[in-house]
Every structure is written in structure tokens, then in C-alpha cells.
Design an enzyme around this catalytic site. Structure first.
Site: not given
Ligand SMILES: Nc1ncnc2c1ncn2[C@@H]1O[C@H](COP(=O)(O)OP(=O)(O)OP(=O)(O)O)[C@@H](O)[C@H]1O
Length: 835
Positions: A117-118, A120-123, A125, A140, A246
């Protein structure tokens, strides 16, 4: 205060912007290493386990906050095979199509992955389901090991991995302690040899960004509701010595009840009021980053969140970012200059608040106290937002061993050391003086409502610039009570003390949870603590039971005899008022509300919010002088659920038919909420959403008739357009537009999964590391080539079925990639679709 604690100021540098330097394609130059990596060398040199130790994949159950100490980062040259058949060789791991397992054995039970569903730069989700309870969570998945892509030496990779490990542990520790209704809660946390799995509550109302893309800017009243919730969460963090760092529109999700949830504490850290323990990591999204971060100046913490919050507020009310430029150095300059063009239609109060938050000099910038008490924030409410901080008493000796043993994840050191340091702090003259001051305040007679109003800033002239602010009171009055940070023994006095409180409160919650599970007789009665004078706020209310934000509300709590918009009237610490703002304001429609009707009330609240969100002033959209307001055409067609309800279905149908006959655009309809059932979600294949062949050739009807079925609307905010066209035609239109725009797509159940690498001309500012002095998100993650190619965006277009009326809606959802490139692409597609 003298300290050798590594709590704040000695943190690991992270990254500079998350809008978003994507990982460079494999083969590009390695990123420079974060500056303070040396401090993690000890961690990096931790010996990897023996082969037999490594073969045990599942960690033993442990405190969710506590990382699995046995799962030490593996040697980069280790290769082994797991029981689930996937290779654990990092090099293979990164190239394998099946990167992740399909199930994870978390401490509280197994979870099965459903789909991504997502990104991010971390990996990634992923949506996952708890096998025993069926609860959906967002998992995540963060890799612990950089792949050997030849760009870094082994030593460099190990250093970067060790730094990343610290940051992940800190993120897990922080999110496991936070307990706030507007912060996405951690359900479980698991560390395996190769990954961290952080399981968060699933926030299923969509992203705030998608809503803004679909509907354009918000009405100020609606923006205020969200802004108050953001302020509530941010103030709660700051008072717990935590700075998010952030805050950006992408990190604000919408829950099914229409409230916000802040996510992504990956860059958060503890801060200290001490001048000599300032933070030095320059991180966050460039669009949302405070100028002092761009200038690499040390900072306390809260002030950078206030700036980012100001940018978020601007995006909410204007539908665009305040600082924008295609050319990154120019963007830097704009941020450092802080010159903002305010649209003429923005109220002067809103303009004033944003202009106080976007002050380039952090010492002159509004504090959270000022923000929360600003007239714009208070309009329609009786006071500032509630921050839902639990009531606390000053710490005294002896300290609780169990609490200290659970203060993990922050690299505080061994328990004996933490005890020693805490004892020092509690005995320190500064702490004792603060406690005496608090006691004196408590002994004083209760302030009259008028006094309190004055103290809370109602009498403060917000429109007069404060000339005589000192660095101290500007930077440190993050407390919504107005007490400078460092002077209030209960809030943000010191990070170690804050974490002690948070851990103790978490253990209490767990005990209460266990007691509740054991049955009502076993549950200890809740202690009612009378509010201190400092906590008492007007208007005076009879004492109510203490309720934590996430606890179940009694009927009396859900339906208080309070008038509409009374959330703020009782002070920022009065926990009796822990029901959500929306619940408080939602009038009781009849006198017959019974306990079993409470869930329905939530739904109706959601519908109410949607109604309010959707009834935007269209004229103002037209009047946007900048011409940049998001999705004007879409929002012009938006129509509210309220309207939908008021008009009979037949009347609407007739109107639509007439419009269709005239060739007019069909009105977008705000939609009742229908959650996907677990069964429906389960139908989707793992990770591919049920996708079939690539979309390089057009078929009017997909081969699999199931694909043609629209999905039901999930959440309440995301429908951008609706159409009276038949589904087949909508699908064909989407494919035509995607091909014309050079977007790769795959048909998935209910829509399309899309990927696009924007051309140079299409790109928003790209962060050329040779010119950009900050650490990138890649560096934050420790380097490596995981993630998307530079500039690639991934998103889904779903065709949703509008219940009640026979319309289809098109919904966009960003899955990964640069937010603003995604926004531009989504707008472009909607424009071209001409639904
Ligand atoms: N609890 C959640 N419920 C639904 N979707 C989520 C949730 N957490 C994260 N996501 C989805 O996953 C995406 C990436 O999550 P997150 O921002 O925590 O990851 P990240 O790797 O830290 O991203 P970034 O590169 O922005 O720092 C979010 O933009 C969102 O669409």
C-alpha cells in the site's frame, strides 16, 4: 546540566529531504556518508552470529519496543537459507522477485501480507492481517542490510547499516511509546535477521495529499479542524521531548472517522532544552524544511516542526506549497528568504498565523504555544486544542526498576547507568527548583477564567510583532501552558525524564489492558487525579473520569452535555476531555442515543466530515490568482454528500441524464463510506493486487471479467471525479490517457497500477547531491539501491463504485515516488480524462 547521555544532540545524522531524493540508479556514485557515522562504529563492529545462531529466524517473544538483540545485523558475506525457502543472502535478497515473506510471526501473533500500500525511501509498506483477530495493519518493512552493489566498501556499508539500525530502533522505540489519537499507533514490532517489521494501525481513509489532489484546497474551517489535530499531536510529542522532523502533507493520513493520523517517525528524535545539546542533523523534506536546516545551523527541535507545520497549513488552505521552484538552488533561496505569496482570498487571520510560523529566524518564529492559541486556531472553539497528555506528577526517588529496564531503543546505556543519570537529574538543583515552582503554583488559588484566558494568550496581541523575544523563550515555549521547556518538570524537562514517563505510562496501559482482559472485577479502579491549578482551564467543568485517548468511551463521555465546538475550553491537560473534537462537536441528533448506537455515531461523524469537506466555496477556486491551485476543474465539479442526500436519487438521476445529454461534466458526488471487507481484501493477490497482464495493448474489456469490477470506495476522501459513463468506457478512457502520457500500467482488480518516470522537463526539483549539502533520504537509510529509480513514481488508479447512485468514481493513490511529481501526473490524467 552536565550529562554524558547520548540522548539528544549526539544523534545520527539522517537525511535532508524526503521530497524525495530517491535512490540513484545502481551504478551511480555512492552517496557521501552521514557525518556522524563514527559514533556507531561500536555497533557496526558488533560480531555477527554463528551459522547456527543465524538459522533461527523468528525471534523470541519480547517487549514490542525492545528490538531482538539476538538478530544482529548479519555479515555482508553470509549466505544462508531460511525455512520459508527464501534466500537470506543480501545480494540475492535484493534481486529476488519475492523479496519479502508472506507471513510474519510477530510477538502477538502471525500476520499475513495482503498487498503493498505504500513505498517510502525506507522500503515497502504492506497491508497485513492478523490471523487470529482479522485486524488489518500497515506493515512497514525496513531492510537492515545494504546490498553489495559495488558502490561502497564493506566497511562503509557496515557503518551505514549500523547507523540505520540505530535509527530504526529509535523509530520503533518512539512509536511504541506514543499514545495519541492523532498519531498512528504501533501494534507490533519485529526484527528478523534482514528486516524490521513495524506493524502500525491501518489508516484507511486515504492520504491527505490524495484528498487535496482530488478536491483542491480546503475551506478554512475544515483546515482548522485538521490543523488543531496536527497541533494536538505535535504538542504532545514536543512535551514528551520528541521532535518529528518530517512533518509534511504525505505524512498525514486520514482515518475512517475523518480524523488525521500522523505517520513516519523515521526522522524523529529526542531533543533537550540544553543549549549544548542541540540537534545537528539536517533532515526532512526540502519543501517543508526550515531555513535553519538548509543553513546547517544547530537547532533545539520544536521550532523546525513549527515551520513544517506552517508549510502543511499553507498546503491545506492553498492547495500548493508556499516555496516552489524547478531549480533547486532557487528553491533553497526562496525558503531561506521566507517570502510567501498569500492568495488574496485567504483570511487575514490565517495569513497571520502562517506568517508567524514561516518566520525564517527560529528565535522569532511562533512557538507551539502561540500557534495553539492563535485566533485563527481558536475560531469557533472555546480554547486551544487538547494535547491529550496524561496527568503527571514530578518524579521522586526511588525509581521504578521495571520502567528503567524498558527504556530501550534510545542508546541510553545499561539500566544502572540510566538509573544513575535519572537520579542525578531528579536531584539537580534545576529540577528541584522547577518542582518547587510547580508546587507553589498549585498552592495558589485557582485562577479565574479571566486569568486563565489571559495566561493562555486570549489577551495576547497576535498582530503585534514581538520584538523583545529572547532565544530562550522563543525556542522553548513549546508548552501550550506557556511554561518554557526546561522549566516545567512534567513536560520536556529532559529527554531521559520524558522517556521515563512515557515508558511508565505504557506499562500502566498494558497492565490496565491485561486487567480488563481478565474481567471487570479484576480491573483496578481508575484513579481520579484532580487537575492542578496549572491544568485547570476555563470554563470550569465538574470533574470527570480520566480517560485516555484510545480507551473506550462511556456513553457519558461520548455524549457530554457540552455545546458544539467546546473542545478547547477546558485546558490542555484536562484528560477528562479526551473524546475527539469531532465527537464533542457532533450534536446528539435525538435523545435516544444508546450504547450500542455509538459505533454508528462514528460513521455518521465521518459522513458529516465528508459533507463539510465537500461543500467548498467553488467561487474561491475560480478566483485563485496564482493559477496553481490544485485540481480546480475537479473541485468545481465536486458535490457533497449533503447534496446527494438532499436530492432524491431519482432527481439526481434525471439531472445526470440531462447533463449527459447536454454533454456537461457529470457532478462528482461525495460518497457514503463502505469499507472493503476482509474477504474482498483477501481476494487480492499478494503484492500485485490481482494484476494481470501489462497494459501495453488496449482491450475494451479485460479478459478477466473480475478485473472490470469496480472496487467499493474505501475511506471517505479520495474520489476525485465521478462519471455517468459506463465502466467499460471509463476503463478505455483511462488506458488511452495513460498511453498518451507514456505511463506504464497494469490492470489490477478494480483499476490500474501505474508507474512513470517523468521526463526531465516534468520533474520537480531534483536533488543533485553534488549541489545539495544535506544528507538525502538514501543516506538516512544507509545507502543502497533499494527503492525506485530516480524520479519514478508509482500510483494506482481505482475505479470505485458509488453506492446508492449509479456513478463510478476515479480514485488516485500514490504508492511511491516523489509526491509532487505524482500530484502533477494525477492532475494531468484527470484533466485529460474529461470525465
Ligand atoms: N499506518 C498506515 N496506514 C495506511 N497506509 C500507510 C500507513 N503507514 C504508511 N502508509 C503508506 O505507506 C507510505 C510510506 O510510509 P512511510 O512514510 O511511513 O514510509 P517511509 O519509508 O518512511 O517514507 P518516506 O520516504 O516518506 O520517509 C505512506 O505514504 C502511506 O501511503
Amino acid at each position: 546540566m552536565t550529562t554524558t547521555m547520548p540522548a539528544a544532540g549526539t544523534e545520527m545524522p539522517i537525511r535532508s529531504q524526503s521530497v524525495r531524493t530517491r535512490r540513484p540508479p545502481t551504478g551511480t556514485r555512492p552517496d557521501p556518508l552521514p557525518r556522524s557515522e563514527s559514533s556507531t562504529r561500536a555497533e557496526a563492529s558488533r560480531p555477527s552470529r554463528t551459522r547456527s545462531q543465524r538459522s533461527t529466524n523468528a525471534p523470541s517473544p519480547r517487549h514490542p519496543q525492545q528490538p531482538d538483540a539476538s538478530a544482529a545485523p548479519p555479515s555482508h558475506h553470509a549466505e544462508e537459507h531460511r525455512g520459508d525457502g527464501t534466500s537470506t543472502d543480501p545480494r540475492r535478497h535484493h534481486t529476488s522477485k519475492h523479496k519479502y515473506r508472506t507471513m510474519i510471526p510477530a510477538p502477538s501473533g502471525n500476520y499475513t501480507f495482503i498487498k503493498t500500500i505504500g513505498q517510502g525511501s525506507m522500503g515497502k509498506v504492506k497491508l497485513a492481517k492478523k490471523e487470529v483477530t482479522g485486524e488489518l495493519v500497515a506493515c512497514k518493512i525496513i531492510e537492515r542490510v545494504s546490498p553489495d552493489d559495488g558502490r561502497q566498501s564493506r566497511e562503509e556499508r557496515e557503518k551505514a547499516d549500523a547507523a540505520r539500525e540505530d535509527r530504526n530502533a529509535r523509530e520503533a522505540a518512539i512509536v511504541s511509546l506514543l499514545n495519541h489519537q492523532y498519531i498512528c499507533g504501533l501494534r507490533d514490532n519485529l526484527r528478523t535477521r534482514w528486516h524490521w517489521y513495524m506493524l502500525f494501525e491501518y489508516v484507511n481513509g486515504g492520504q491527505m495529499l490524495d484528498y487535496i489532489i482530488s478536491h483542491g484546497k480546503l475551506k478554512e474551517k475544515q483546515a482548522r479542524k485538521f490543523a488543531r489535530q496536527i497541533a494536538s499531536a505535535v504538542d504532545y510529542c514536543h512535551r514528551n521531548s520528541i521532535v518529528h522532523r518530517d512533518l509534511k502533507i504525505e505524512n498525514i493520513l486520514i482515518s475512517k472517522t475523518g480524523d488525521i493520523k500522523i505517520i513516519d517517525f523515521g526522522l524523529s528524535n529526542l531533543f533537550s532544552p540544553d543549549e549544548d545539546r542541540k540537534l545537528k542533523t539536517y533532515c526532512g523534506s526540502l519543501y517543508f524544511a526550515a531555513p535553519e536546516l538548509l543553513q546547517a545551523k544547530p537547532y533545539t527541535g520544536p521550532e523546525v516542526d513549527v515551520w513544517s507545520f506552517g508549510v502543511v497549513l499553507f498546503v491545506l488552505v492553498c492547495g500548493k506549497v508556499p516555496f516552489d521552484d524547478q531549480y533547486m538552488p532557487a528553491l533553497h533561496q526562496k525558503i531561506k528568504k521566507g517570502a510567501v505569496d498569500y492568495p488574496s482570498w485567504l483570511s487575514s487571520e490565517c495569513k497571520h498565523l502562517i506568517s508567524r510560523m514561516l518566520v525564517t529566524d527560529p528565535r522569532q518564529r511562533a512557538t507551539m504555544h502561540e500557534v495553539m492559541n492563535h485566533p485563527w486556531m481558536l475560531k469557533g472553539y472555546n480554547g486551544p486544542p487538547e494535547n491529550y497528555l496524561p496527568q503527571r506528577e514530578p518524579l521522586s526517588l526511588p525509581l521504578d526498576n521495571e520502567v528503567i529496564a524498558n527504556m530501550t531503543g534510545f542508546k541510553f546505556g545499561p539500566p544502572e547507568y540510566i538509573r544513575e543519570e535519572l537520579t542525578k537529574r531528579i536531584k539537580s538543583p534545576k529540577y528541584q527548583a522547577a518542582v518547587r515552582r510547580l508546587e507553589r503554583e498549585r498552592e495558589q488559588p485557582q485562577p479565574t477564567p479571566k486569568d486563565v484566558e489571559k495566561r493562555r494568550g486570549f489577551g495576547f496581541d497576535f498582530y503585534k510583532r514581538r520584538n523583545s523575544v529572547t532565544s530562550r523563550d522563543t525556542l522553548t515555549t513549546a508548552s501550550s501552558e506557556g511554561l518554557p521547556i526546561g522549566d516545567d518538570p512534567l513536560n520536556a524537562f529532559d529527554p531521559l525524564i520524558s522517556i521515563y514517563y512515557l515508558v511508565r505510562e505504557k506499562l500502566e496501559r498494558e497492565r490496565e489492558g491485561q486487567a480488563a482482559q481478565a474481567g471487570p472485577l479484576a480491573a483496578p479502579p481508575k484513579v481520579q487525579v484532580p487537575p492542578s491549578p496549572q491544568q485547570a482551564q476555563p470554563p470550569p467543568v465538574p470533574p470527570s473520569p480520566i480517560v485516555r485517548p484510545k480507551e473506550k468511551h462511556s456513553l457519558a463521555e461520548i455524549v457530554p452535555p457540552a455545546p458544539a465546538h467546546t473542545d478547547g475550553g477546558r485546558g490542555t491537560r484536562t484528560r477528562a476531555r479526551s473524546h475527539s473534537e469531532e465527537q464533542t462537536r457532533e450534536p446528539v441528533k435525538n435523545g435516544l442515543l444508546s450504547p450500542d448506537m455509538i459505533p454508528q455515531k462514528k460513521e455518521s461523524t465521518a459522513a458529516g466530515i465528508f459533507r463539510r469537506l465537500s461543500t467548498r466555496d467553488r467561487k474561491k477556486d475560480v478566483g485563485d490568482p496564482t493559477g496553481k491551485s490544485i485540481q480546480k476543474s475537479v473541485s468545481m465539479r465536486a458535490k457533497s454528500l449533503g447534496h446527494a442526500r438532499r436530492e432524491s436519487i431519482q432527481a439526481r438521476r434525471a439531472k445526470r441524464e440531462a447533463e449527459a445529454a447536454r454533454g456537461d461534466a457529470a457532478p462528482a458526488t461525495a460518497l457514503p463510506v463502505r469499507e472493503e471487507t476482509d474477504a474482498e481484501l483477501g481476494e487480492l493477490d499478494n503484492d500485485n493486487g490481482g494484476e494481470t497482464s501489462g497494459g501495453s495493448h488496449e482491450r475494451l474489456e479485460p479478459e478477466d471479467p473480475d478485473l472490470a469490477k469496480p472496487v467499493f470506495l474505501k475511506g471517505i476522501f479520495s474520489v476525485s471525479t465521478t462519471s455517468t459513463k459506463p465502466l467499460v468506457e471509463i476503463r478505455a478512457d483511462i488506458k488511452r490517457v495513460l498511453r498518451a502520457l507514456g505511463v506504464d500500467y497494469k490492470e489490477i482488480k478494480g483499476g490500474f497500477r501505474c508507474a512513470h518516470s517523468p521526463s526531465i522537463a516534468e520533474r520537480q526539483p531534483q536533488y543533485d547531491r553534488s549541489r545539495y549539502s544535506h544528507q538525502s533520504s538514501d543516506e538516512r537509510r544507509g545507502g543502497g539501491s533499494r527503492g525506485m529509480d530516480d524520479g519514478e513514481i508509482k500510483f494506482e488508479i481505482l475505479i470505485v463504485k458509488v453506492p446508492i447512485v449509479s456513478l463510478h468514481g476515479v480514485q488516485f493513490k500514490r504508492v511511491g515516488g516523489d509526491t509532487w511529481q505524482y500530484k502533477a501526473m494525477a492532475e494531468h490524467i484527470v484533466r485529460e480524462l474529461r470525465l
